[in-house]
Design an enzyme around this catalytic site. Structure first.
Site, PDB file in Angstrom:
ATOM      1  N   GLU A 248       0.885  -1.186   0.000  1.00 27.19           N
ATOM      2  CA  GLU A 248       0.000   0.000   0.000  1.00 27.19           C
ATOM      3  C   GLU A 248       0.909   1.218   0.000  1.00 27.19           C
ATOM      4  O   GLU A 248       1.574   1.495   1.002  1.00 27.19           O
ATOM      5  CB  GLU A 248      -0.894   0.002   1.243  1.00 27.19           C
ATOM      6  CG  GLU A 248      -1.872  -1.152   1.322  1.00 27.19           C
ATOM      7  CD  GLU A 248      -2.985  -1.071   0.281  1.00 27.19           C
ATOM      8  OE1 GLU A 248      -3.066  -0.078  -0.468  1.00 27.19           O
ATOM      9  OE2 GLU A 248      -3.758  -2.026   0.205  1.00 27.19           O
ATOM     10  N   CYS A 284      -2.312   9.015   3.027  1.00 28.88           N
ATOM     11  CA  CYS A 284      -2.079   8.536   1.654  1.00 28.88           C
ATOM     12  C   CYS A 284      -3.242   8.908   0.754  1.00 28.88           C
ATOM     13  O   CYS A 284      -3.061   9.211  -0.412  1.00 28.88           O
ATOM     14  CB  CYS A 284      -1.887   7.025   1.671  1.00 28.88           C
ATOM     15  SG  CYS A 284      -3.265   6.144   2.412  1.00 28.88           S
TER      16      CYS A 284
HETATM   17  P1  NAD Z   1       8.533   4.962   4.386  1.00 27.01           P
HETATM   18  O1  NAD Z   1       8.453   4.196   3.125  1.00 27.01           O
HETATM   19  O2  NAD Z   1       9.652   5.915   4.565  1.00 27.01           O
HETATM   20  O3  NAD Z   1       8.599   3.989   5.646  1.00 27.01           O
HETATM   21  C1  NAD Z   1       7.634   2.970   5.841  1.00 27.01           C
HETATM   22  C2  NAD Z   1       8.236   1.871   6.705  1.00 27.01           C
HETATM   23  O4  NAD Z   1       9.271   1.206   5.973  1.00 27.01           O
HETATM   24  C3  NAD Z   1       8.867   2.355   7.994  1.00 27.01           C
HETATM   25  O5  NAD Z   1       8.556   1.444   9.032  1.00 27.01           O
HETATM   26  C4  NAD Z   1      10.360   2.318   7.667  1.00 27.01           C
HETATM   27  O6  NAD Z   1      11.169   2.200   8.811  1.00 27.01           O
HETATM   28  C5  NAD Z   1      10.443   1.080   6.789  1.00 27.01           C
HETATM   29  N1  NAD Z   1      11.610   0.988   5.911  1.00 27.01           N
HETATM   30  C6  NAD Z   1      12.419   1.976   5.472  1.00 27.01           C
HETATM   31  N2  NAD Z   1      13.367   1.484   4.642  1.00 27.01           N
HETATM   32  C7  NAD Z   1      13.158   0.142   4.562  1.00 27.01           C
HETATM   33  C8  NAD Z   1      13.784  -0.935   3.855  1.00 27.01           C
HETATM   34  N3  NAD Z   1      14.827  -0.733   3.061  1.00 27.01           N
HETATM   35  N4  NAD Z   1      13.290  -2.180   3.986  1.00 27.01           N
HETATM   36  C9  NAD Z   1      12.199  -2.410   4.761  1.00 27.01           C
HETATM   37  N5  NAD Z   1      11.570  -1.431   5.472  1.00 27.01           N
HETATM   38  C10 NAD Z   1      12.028  -0.175   5.361  1.00 27.01           C
HETATM   39  O7  NAD Z   1       7.125   5.710   4.521  1.00 27.01           O
HETATM   40  P2  NAD Z   1       6.662   6.766   5.620  1.00 27.01           P
HETATM   41  O8  NAD Z   1       7.375   8.057   5.403  1.00 27.01           O
HETATM   42  O9  NAD Z   1       6.697   6.139   6.975  1.00 27.01           O
HETATM   43  O10 NAD Z   1       5.118   6.934   5.218  1.00 27.01           O
HETATM   44  C11 NAD Z   1       4.664   7.825   4.260  1.00 27.01           C
HETATM   45  C12 NAD Z   1       4.351   7.135   2.952  1.00 27.01           C
HETATM   46  O11 NAD Z   1       3.448   6.057   3.176  1.00 27.01           O
HETATM   47  C13 NAD Z   1       3.639   8.036   1.960  1.00 27.01           C
HETATM   48  O12 NAD Z   1       4.164   7.840   0.670  1.00 27.01           O
HETATM   49  C14 NAD Z   1       2.204   7.567   2.017  1.00 27.01           C
HETATM   50  O13 NAD Z   1       1.438   7.834   0.865  1.00 27.01           O
HETATM   51  C15 NAD Z   1       2.386   6.114   2.230  1.00 27.01           C
HETATM   52  N6  NAD Z   1       1.163   5.540   2.787  1.00 27.01           N
HETATM   53  C16 NAD Z   1       0.398   4.735   1.993  1.00 27.01           C
HETATM   54  C17 NAD Z   1      -0.801   4.217   2.479  1.00 27.01           C
HETATM   55  C18 NAD Z   1      -1.689   3.326   1.643  1.00 27.01           C
HETATM   56  O14 NAD Z   1      -2.573   2.685   2.204  1.00 27.01           O
HETATM   57  N7  NAD Z   1      -1.509   3.249   0.354  1.00 27.01           N
HETATM   58  C19 NAD Z   1      -1.198   4.536   3.776  1.00 27.01           C
HETATM   59  C20 NAD Z   1      -0.390   5.375   4.540  1.00 27.01           C
HETATM   60  C21 NAD Z   1       0.797   5.860   4.043  1.00 27.01           C
END
Ligand code: NAD
Length: 492
Positions: A248, A284
């Site tokens: 997502e 999001c």
């Molecule tokens: P992010 O991608 O920076 O981080 C998400 C998670 O991934 C965190 O727990 C982070 O620690 C982890 N992570 C980071 N690098 C990683 C790696 N290499 N391998 C595995 N895990 C890793 O996102 P964010 O800044 O926390 O959230 C914002 C983003 O999330 C926005 O783009 C938003 O649109 C999206 N989002 C999408 C939905 C949806 O349902 N489509 C819902 C909420 C947020």
């Protein structure tokens, strides 16, 4: 309002696992206040958590469905009982208004209850008698699931994964975001304590932990919510062992306002403003660009500003009048500022919206006054990038073909909304590339946990919520019992 910092722990095999190092999480409204500490888990601790989930799966996959339901229902009741305490903690570490935190927990409970209510219907065997014999279709758990979640809705985006995974017989290791690790850990502690050791594990940490969770051969499925860029690394990490995935991801959701939209309807305008600025725009599925038909553009802008100035009240999340709190973290403040200043530098007009309720906090806290951006180029980064903060551009359009083209040229396709006459709006919706399109409302106001949610294109893979949200945690297993064991087409 402040309190002593709390310390949360990883949970591995049913036990709290003390870590060698912890990191602080500050209050975005008062960054000098440390709300709590979360562990910096190591790769080895991630491996222990995966091993514990792997071992627990052997028994948990055989558990009775009624037993799973009883355990989940007890956990839901405990979360309900502790909502005030958890919501307060979430607002302090996240920055969202207290009512918004309570709303997040309410949606989480709604989903968990729905998942329980349809579980048997979704995973019961299907038995088909037919001319060739009998076929039994079973829905088997996938195995160990790694869940990785973002900071913006930490509780609902974790329970959206935990409930279906555990109910369908899987085990899990969950890693929340370091930008809001505390309240979600309280919720996971509650759920984990209702299930056998190892069924639900919790680790915190940085990319090394994330990489282990997405590449370890014992992990069968990844359930990830976060940014599209992170998802690309995850897909690569998971490719070696072909893991199942639900992703997502980011969105750049548009609101399309047709000529028939009534700009003098204050309720509709209020819904529109909330669709842009709820949770400081850090959702999001928030409407991140508004396209308005040129025939109503001027009147729309005038009425929008009126409505926004009425609803938006910026300040401390614990001030009961506040509707828009701080941004969650400094990186996000810098990024959103850079988009707004970039558009302004190229001639766009930036209009500040709303009332500042706690002026004393604005300089120290991670605050951004919400803004409306007018006159930006339709391909400026403020329009085509996901801002994920309290700003929104309004762009005029001349006809439906043009606005559909602008909408669909995005790499994203999460949600969208069309505003105006219902029939015409549905016709436009049918041409939109998105996972969900809402009519005359947008964002969380148009969300229904009983129906599937997810994105097309680079906004994701698979669906959460709805019955599909449970089905994505099972493998369809077909057992065929043919009537005749002859092989008529194969020569002797
Ligand atoms: P992010 O991608 O920076 O981080 C998400 C998670 O991934 C965190 O727990 C982070 O620690 C982890 N992570 C980071 N690098 C990683 C790696 N290499 N391998 C595995 N895990 C890793 O996102 P964010 O800044 O926390 O959230 C914002 C983003 O999330 C926005 O783009 C938003 O649109 C999206 N989002 C999408 C939905 C949806 O349902 N489509 C819902 C909420 C947020």
């Amino acid at each position: 309002m402040s309190a002593d910092p709390i310390t949360i722990h990883a949970i591995i095999n049913g036990e709290k696992a003390p870590a060698e190092k912890n990191f602080p999480r500050e209050n975005p409204a008062h960054p000098d206040e440390i709300v709590g500490y979360a562990p910096i888990n190591t790769k080895d601790e991630a491996i222990r958590a995966i091993d514990s989930a792997f071992d627990a799966f052997k028994e948990w996959r055989k558990s009775e469905v009624d037993d799973r339901l009883r355990r989940m229902e007890r956990a839901i009741q405990k979360i309900k009982d502790r909502t005030p305490e958890i919501a307060e903690l979430l607002s302090r570490e996240h920055g969202k208004a207290l009512w918004d935190s309570e709303g997040e927990i309410a949606v989480s409970i709604m989903w968990m209850e729905y998942a329980c209510s349809v579980l048997k219907e979704v995973i019961s065997d299907e038995i088909k008698e037919h001319e060739n014999g009998r076929t039994i279709i079973t829905y088997d758990p996938v195995g160990v699931v790694s869940a990785i979640t973002p900071w913006n809705y930490p509780i609902s985006l974790s329970t959206i994964k935990v409930a279906p995974a555990l109910l369908t017989g899987n085990t899990m290791v969950l890693k929340p975001s370091p930008f809001a690790p505390l309240a979600v850990s309280r919720v996971i502690e509650i759920i984990a304590s209702e299930f056998p050791p190892g069924v639900l594990n919790l680790v915190h940490g940085e990319a090394d932990v994330g990489v282990e969770l997405t590449s370890n051969p014992k992990v069968a499925k990844i359930a990830f919510t976060g940014g599209t860029k992170t998802a690309k690394s995850i897909m690569k990490a998971a490719a070696e062992t072909i893991k199942k995935m639900t992703l997502e991801l980011g969105g750049n959701d548009a609101a399309i306002v047709l000529p028939g939209f009534d700009v003098h309807d204050p309720k509709a305008m209020r819904r529109m403003v909330i669709s842009n600025f709820l949770t400081s725009g850090q959702i999001c599925m928030i409407a991140k660009r508004i396209y308005v038909h040129q025939s109503i553009y001027d009147a729309f802008v005038e009425k929008y500003i009126e409505a926004a100035n009425k609803w938006i009240k910026v300040g401390d999340p614990f001030n009961p009048e506040v509707t828009v709190g701080p941004v969650n973290n400094q990186n996000q403040v810098k990024y959103v500022k850079s988009l707004v200043e970039g558009a302004e530098g190229k001639g766009a007009k930036v209009i500040k919206l709303g009332k500042i309720m706690n002026p004393e906090l604005m300089d120290n806290g991670y605050f951004l006054q919400p803004t409306l951006v007018l006159g930006a180029d339709p391909h400026d980064p403020i329009v085509v990038e996901e801002q994920f903060g309290p700003t929104v551009p309004i762009i005029p359009f001349k006809d439906t073909d043009q606005v559909i083209a602008l909408h669909n040229e995005s790499i994203y396709g999460l949600t969208s909304s069309v505003w105006g006459d219902e029939e015409q709006a549905v016709e436009v919706a049918r041409r939109i590339e998105a996972g969900t399109t809402m009519i005359n409302t947008a964002a969380i106001q148009g969300l229904d946990v009983r129906f599937p949610f997810g994105g097309v294109k680079q906004s994701g893979v698979g669906r959460e919520y709805g019955k599909e949200g449970l089905k994505s945690y099972v493998e369809t297993h077909v057992i065929n019992i043919p009537k005749s064991l002859d092989l008529p087409y194969i020569p002797e």
